[in-house]
Every structure is written in structure tokens, then in C-alpha cells.
Write a protein that holds these residues in place. Structure first.
Motif, mmCIF file in Angstrom:
data_model
loop_
_atom_site.group_PDB
_atom_site.id
_atom_site.type_symbol
_atom_site.label_atom_id
_atom_site.label_comp_id
_atom_site.label_asym_id
_atom_site.label_seq_id
_atom_site.Cartn_x
_atom_site.Cartn_y
_atom_site.Cartn_z
ATOM 1 N N PRO A 1 0.817 -1.202 0.000
ATOM 2 C CA PRO A 1 0.000 0.000 0.000
ATOM 3 C C PRO A 1 0.854 1.257 0.000
ATOM 4 O O PRO A 1 1.960 1.266 0.516
ATOM 5 C CB PRO A 1 -0.774 -0.127 1.309
ATOM 6 C CG PRO A 1 0.169 -0.864 2.203
ATOM 7 C CD PRO A 1 0.968 -1.780 1.303
ATOM 8 N N LEU A 2 0.382 2.293 -0.594
ATOM 9 C CA LEU A 2 0.868 3.670 -0.447
ATOM 10 C C LEU A 2 2.280 3.821 0.141
ATOM 11 O O LEU A 2 2.431 4.397 1.195
ATOM 12 C CB LEU A 2 -0.070 4.420 0.504
ATOM 13 C CG LEU A 2 -1.549 4.200 0.426
ATOM 14 C CD1 LEU A 2 -2.250 4.750 1.637
ATOM 15 C CD2 LEU A 2 -2.119 4.808 -0.813
ATOM 16 N N VAL A 3 3.334 3.352 -0.472
ATOM 17 C CA VAL A 3 4.651 3.399 0.163
ATOM 18 C C VAL A 3 5.556 4.424 -0.509
ATOM 19 O O VAL A 3 6.584 4.075 -1.039
ATOM 20 C CB VAL A 3 5.332 2.019 0.144
ATOM 21 C CG1 VAL A 3 6.652 2.053 0.880
ATOM 22 C CG2 VAL A 3 4.451 0.968 0.743
ATOM 23 N N THR A 4 5.207 5.650 -0.462
ATOM 24 C CA THR A 4 6.081 6.682 -1.010
ATOM 25 C C THR A 4 6.223 7.798 0.020
ATOM 26 O O THR A 4 5.387 7.943 0.908
ATOM 27 C CB THR A 4 5.505 7.287 -2.314
ATOM 28 O OG1 THR A 4 4.293 7.970 -1.995
ATOM 29 C CG2 THR A 4 5.241 6.222 -3.361
ATOM 30 N N SER A 5 7.284 8.541 -0.128
ATOM 31 C CA SER A 5 7.469 9.657 0.802
ATOM 32 C C SER A 5 6.382 10.706 0.591
ATOM 33 O O SER A 5 5.979 11.388 1.525
ATOM 34 C CB SER A 5 8.853 10.264 0.635
ATOM 35 O OG SER A 5 9.043 10.722 -0.677
ATOM 36 N N SER A 6 5.891 10.810 -0.637
ATOM 37 C CA SER A 6 4.788 11.724 -0.922
ATOM 38 C C SER A 6 3.538 11.296 -0.154
ATOM 39 O O SER A 6 2.827 12.130 0.405
ATOM 40 C CB SER A 6 4.512 11.744 -2.428
ATOM 41 O OG SER A 6 3.361 12.488 -2.701
ATOM 42 N N SER A 7 3.286 9.993 -0.118
ATOM 43 C CA SER A 7 2.142 9.477 0.633
ATOM 44 C C SER A 7 2.293 9.758 2.113
ATOM 45 O O SER A 7 1.336 10.134 2.781
ATOM 46 C CB SER A 7 1.996 7.973 0.417
ATOM 47 O OG SER A 7 1.767 7.683 -0.923
ATOM 48 N N GLN A 8 3.505 9.576 2.630
ATOM 49 C CA GLN A 8 3.746 9.862 4.037
ATOM 50 C C GLN A 8 3.470 11.329 4.345
ATOM 51 O O GLN A 8 2.855 11.647 5.357
ATOM 52 C CB GLN A 8 5.192 9.523 4.405
ATOM 53 C CG GLN A 8 5.470 8.047 4.507
ATOM 54 C CD GLN A 8 6.913 7.785 4.839
ATOM 55 O OE1 GLN A 8 7.808 8.203 4.114
ATOM 56 N NE2 GLN A 8 7.144 7.094 5.928
ATOM 57 N N LEU A 9 3.917 12.202 3.470
ATOM 58 C CA LEU A 9 3.709 13.632 3.667
ATOM 59 C C LEU A 9 2.222 13.967 3.655
ATOM 60 O O LEU A 9 1.742 14.721 4.499
ATOM 61 C CB LEU A 9 4.456 14.426 2.594
ATOM 62 C CG LEU A 9 4.389 15.941 2.704
ATOM 63 C CD1 LEU A 9 4.969 16.418 4.027
ATOM 64 C CD2 LEU A 9 5.127 16.588 1.549
ATOM 65 N N LYS A 10 1.481 13.385 2.723
ATOM 66 C CA LYS A 10 0.046 13.653 2.639
ATOM 67 C C LYS A 10 -0.682 13.134 3.874
ATOM 68 O O LYS A 10 -1.565 13.801 4.409
ATOM 69 C CB LYS A 10 -0.526 13.040 1.369
ATOM 70 C CG LYS A 10 -0.070 13.769 0.120
ATOM 71 C CD LYS A 10 -0.514 13.083 -1.128
ATOM 72 C CE LYS A 10 0.106 13.785 -2.333
ATOM 73 N NZ LYS A 10 -0.147 13.092 -3.572
ATOM 74 N N LEU A 11 -0.320 11.938 4.324
ATOM 75 C CA LEU A 11 -0.939 11.393 5.535
ATOM 76 C C LEU A 11 -0.635 12.267 6.742
ATOM 77 O O LEU A 11 -1.506 12.518 7.580
ATOM 78 C CB LEU A 11 -0.456 9.963 5.777
ATOM 79 C CG LEU A 11 -1.012 8.906 4.833
ATOM 80 C CD1 LEU A 11 -0.246 7.599 4.972
ATOM 81 C CD2 LEU A 11 -2.494 8.686 5.078
ATOM 82 N N SER A 12 0.598 12.735 6.819
ATOM 83 C CA SER A 12 0.983 13.630 7.905
ATOM 84 C C SER A 12 0.197 14.933 7.836
ATOM 85 O O SER A 12 -0.287 15.442 8.863
ATOM 86 C CB SER A 12 2.483 13.915 7.830
ATOM 87 O OG SER A 12 2.860 14.817 8.828
ATOM 88 N N ASP A 13 0.021 15.468 6.630
ATOM 89 C CA ASP A 13 -0.758 16.701 6.452
ATOM 90 C C ASP A 13 -2.206 16.509 6.875
ATOM 91 O O ASP A 13 -2.804 17.400 7.488
ATOM 92 C CB ASP A 13 -0.700 17.168 4.994
ATOM 93 C CG ASP A 13 0.647 17.740 4.608
ATOM 94 O OD1 ASP A 13 1.473 18.006 5.507
ATOM 95 O OD2 ASP A 13 0.874 17.911 3.383
ATOM 96 N N ILE A 14 -2.776 15.352 6.548
ATOM 97 C CA ILE A 14 -4.164 15.076 6.931
ATOM 98 C C ILE A 14 -4.283 15.034 8.446
ATOM 99 O O ILE A 14 -5.165 15.663 9.036
ATOM 100 C CB ILE A 14 -4.648 13.742 6.309
ATOM 101 C CG1 ILE A 14 -4.768 13.878 4.788
ATOM 102 C CG2 ILE A 14 -5.985 13.318 6.913
ATOM 103 C CD1 ILE A 14 -4.953 12.562 4.061
ATOM 104 N N THR A 15 -3.381 14.294 9.079
ATOM 105 C CA THR A 15 -3.415 14.175 10.542
ATOM 106 C C THR A 15 -3.249 15.541 11.204
ATOM 107 O O THR A 15 -3.989 15.886 12.133
ATOM 108 C CB THR A 15 -2.309 13.212 11.020
ATOM 109 O OG1 THR A 15 -2.478 11.958 10.352
ATOM 110 C CG2 THR A 15 -2.386 12.987 12.515
ATOM 111 N N GLN A 16 -2.293 16.337 10.723
ATOM 112 C CA GLN A 16 -2.084 17.668 11.294
ATOM 113 C C GLN A 16 -3.274 18.584 11.028
ATOM 114 O O GLN A 16 -3.646 19.385 11.893
ATOM 115 C CB GLN A 16 -0.807 18.277 10.734
ATOM 116 C CG GLN A 16 0.441 17.610 11.252
ATOM 117 C CD GLN A 16 1.708 18.149 10.604
ATOM 118 O OE1 GLN A 16 1.664 19.017 9.733
ATOM 119 N NE2 GLN A 16 2.843 17.612 11.022
#
Length: 138
Positions: A22-37
Motif C-alpha cells: 500500500p501507499l509506500v512513497t514519501s509523498s504518501s507519508q507527507l500527505k498522511l501527515s498533512d491530513i493528521t495535522q
């Protein structure tokens, strides 16, 4: 012939691994972090905007649904909130870019208040972020 079978088996295993990752890119991590924040910022105020709005409940703990399906459902739920749309637009954009689906099924039988939906979405995206970080570290 023996080498061909081994090569075919390796390719099948590799294809299965890639398809299930699933979703294993640094871009995905950044987007998930942005959503959480973003959700944390919305919850910091005295009152979450439009928190009395009823929205469809997404079963984030349902293991039968893919991550992409759940993220699509979450984006669909937030897109249906017409009041305070500008507050949720960054969340919707990030969610849509993560799941990449044009449409998804959404069960509207059960509804919850938006004030309860946002923390559930935040917990789900935070768990995804942690899982991706752990996968990337390995």
C-alpha cells in the motif's frame, strides 16, 4: 526449463508483493501527515467547524476493505459536507490524491457527527503513516 520456472515464480512473487504494497512513497507519508495535522488543527479550536453535521460512518477497522477504498470513502464523506467546505478542502485533496479512485461505495445507513468522524479519520491516517514508516524502514 528449470530456470524458466524459477524466473516465472520469482516474477509472480514480485508481482504479488508490489500489488499488495500500500501507499509506500514519501509523498504518501507527507500527505498522511498533512491530513493528521489538519485534523488536529481543526480540533484545536473551541469547536470543530460544522461539528454538528451528520455524515456517513466509515468502517475504518473493516479489514475486508482496502486502504484505498477507506480513503476514498473518507474523501467522499468530507466532500458531502457543504458548509465549511473551505475548512475541509485540503483534507479532501490529500485523501483523493492518496486513493486515486474515481468513485467508491459508501454505506449511508449509519451516520455519526462530524466531530466524531474527524478523530476516527485522524487515527486511521496516523496508523497508516506509522505502518508506511515501518515498511520504509525495513
Amino acid at each position: 526449463m528449470h530456470r524458466t520456472l524459477k524466473a516465472a515464480l520469482v516474477l509472480l512473487c514480485l508481482a504479488e508483493l508490489v500489488a499488495s504494497t500500500p501507499l509506500v512513497t514519501s509523498s504518501s507519508q507527507l500527505k498522511l501527515s498533512d491530513i493528521t495535522q489538519g485534523i488536529q488543527q481543526l480540533n484545536k479550536g473551541a469547536q470543530v467547524p460544522c461539528n454538528d453535521t451528520r455524515v456517513a460512518q466509515v468502517a475504518f477497522k473493516d479489514r475486508k476493505l482496502s486502504e484505498h477504498e477507506l480513503l476514498c470513502q473518507a474523501a467522499t464523506v468530507l466532500a458531502k459536507v457543504t458548509r465549511c467546505k473551505k475548512d475541509y478542502e485540503p483534507l479532501i485533496t490529500n485523501l483523493q490524491s492518496l486513493h486515486g479512485m474515481t468513485s467508491c461505495s459508501l454505506n449511508t445507513d449509519n451516520e455519526i457527527y462530524l466531530r466524531n468522524f474527524l478523530p476516527a479519520l485522524g487515527n486511521y491516517t496516523q496508523a497508516l503513516y506509522r505502518r508506511i514508516s515501518a515498511t520504509a524502514a525495513n
